[in-house]
Design a protein around this motif. Structure first.
Motif, PDB file in Angstrom:
ATOM      1  N   ALA A  88       0.838  -1.212   0.000  1.00  0.00           N
ATOM      2  CA  ALA A  88       0.000   0.000   0.000  1.00  0.00           C
ATOM      3  C   ALA A  88       0.868   1.254   0.000  1.00  0.00           C
ATOM      4  CB  ALA A  88      -0.935  -0.009   1.211  1.00  0.00           C
ATOM      5  N   LYS A  89       1.954   1.235   0.775  1.00  0.00           N
ATOM      6  CA  LYS A  89       2.874   2.382   0.797  1.00  0.00           C
ATOM      7  C   LYS A  89       3.478   2.620  -0.582  1.00  0.00           C
ATOM      8  CE  LYS A  89       4.208   2.205   5.634  1.00  0.00           C
ATOM      9  NZ  LYS A  89       5.290   1.909   6.594  1.00  0.00           N
ATOM     10  N   LYS A  90       3.881   1.532  -1.250  1.00  0.00           N
ATOM     11  CA  LYS A  90       4.442   1.662  -2.597  1.00  0.00           C
ATOM     12  C   LYS A  90       3.428   2.270  -3.560  1.00  0.00           C
ATOM     13  CE  LYS A  90       7.517  -2.305  -2.125  1.00  0.00           C
ATOM     14  NZ  LYS A  90       7.771  -3.687  -2.556  1.00  0.00           N
ATOM     15  N   LEU A  91       2.147   1.948  -3.347  1.00  0.00           N
ATOM     16  CA  LEU A  91       1.085   2.480  -4.204  1.00  0.00           C
ATOM     17  C   LEU A  91       0.684   3.902  -3.824  1.00  0.00           C
ATOM     18  CD1 LEU A  91      -1.261  -0.629  -4.383  1.00  0.00           C
ATOM     19  CD2 LEU A  91       0.117   0.296  -6.251  1.00  0.00           C
ATOM     20  N   GLY A  92       1.026   4.311  -2.612  1.00  0.00           N
ATOM     21  CA  GLY A  92       0.640   5.638  -2.140  1.00  0.00           C
ATOM     22  C   GLY A  92      -0.791   5.682  -1.638  1.00  0.00           C
ATOM     23  N   ILE A  93      -1.288   4.535  -1.137  1.00  0.00           N
ATOM     24  CA  ILE A  93      -2.654   4.472  -0.598  1.00  0.00           C
ATOM     25  C   ILE A  93      -2.607   3.879   0.802  1.00  0.00           C
ATOM     26  CG2 ILE A  93      -3.728   4.244  -2.880  1.00  0.00           C
ATOM     27  CD1 ILE A  93      -4.054   1.234  -2.320  1.00  0.00           C
ATOM     28  N   SER A  94      -3.714   3.959   1.511  1.00  0.00           N
ATOM     29  CA  SER A  94      -3.775   3.391   2.856  1.00  0.00           C
ATOM     30  C   SER A  94      -3.935   1.878   2.784  1.00  0.00           C
ATOM     31  CB  SER A  94      -4.942   3.992   3.637  1.00  0.00           C
ATOM     32  OG  SER A  94      -6.170   3.523   3.109  1.00  0.00           O
TER      33      SER A  94
END
Length: 71
Positions: free
Chosen positions: A18-24
């Motif tokens: 999720a961090k890599k995607l920039g989402i929660s």
């Protein structure tokens, strides 16, 4: 390949992906559970991060890629 299978096979946890995607993590969890579909741009990013193993088409149109054991 579906996203949950990809994460399992590559031993990635939801928080890091999720961090890599920039989402929660919660947003990713709703996508994984099928409650939400990703935006087109997020589906493209998932495809890029998975090096094409999870296609954007499968993320956007999961009913067309349904596993036989789910029918």
């Amino acid at each position: 390949m579906q996203l949950d299978e990809y994460l399992f096979r590559t031993k990635q946890n939801n928080i890091d992906f999720a961090k890599k995607l920039g989402i929660s993590r919660g947003h990713l969890q709703r996508i994984l559970s099928g409650d939400r579909r990703p935006s087109v741009s997020l589906a493209k990013k998932i495809e890029e991060l998975s090096k094409g193993k999870v296609s954007k088409e499968e993320m956007l149109f999961p009913e067309e890629f349904k596993r036989e054991d789910e029918e």
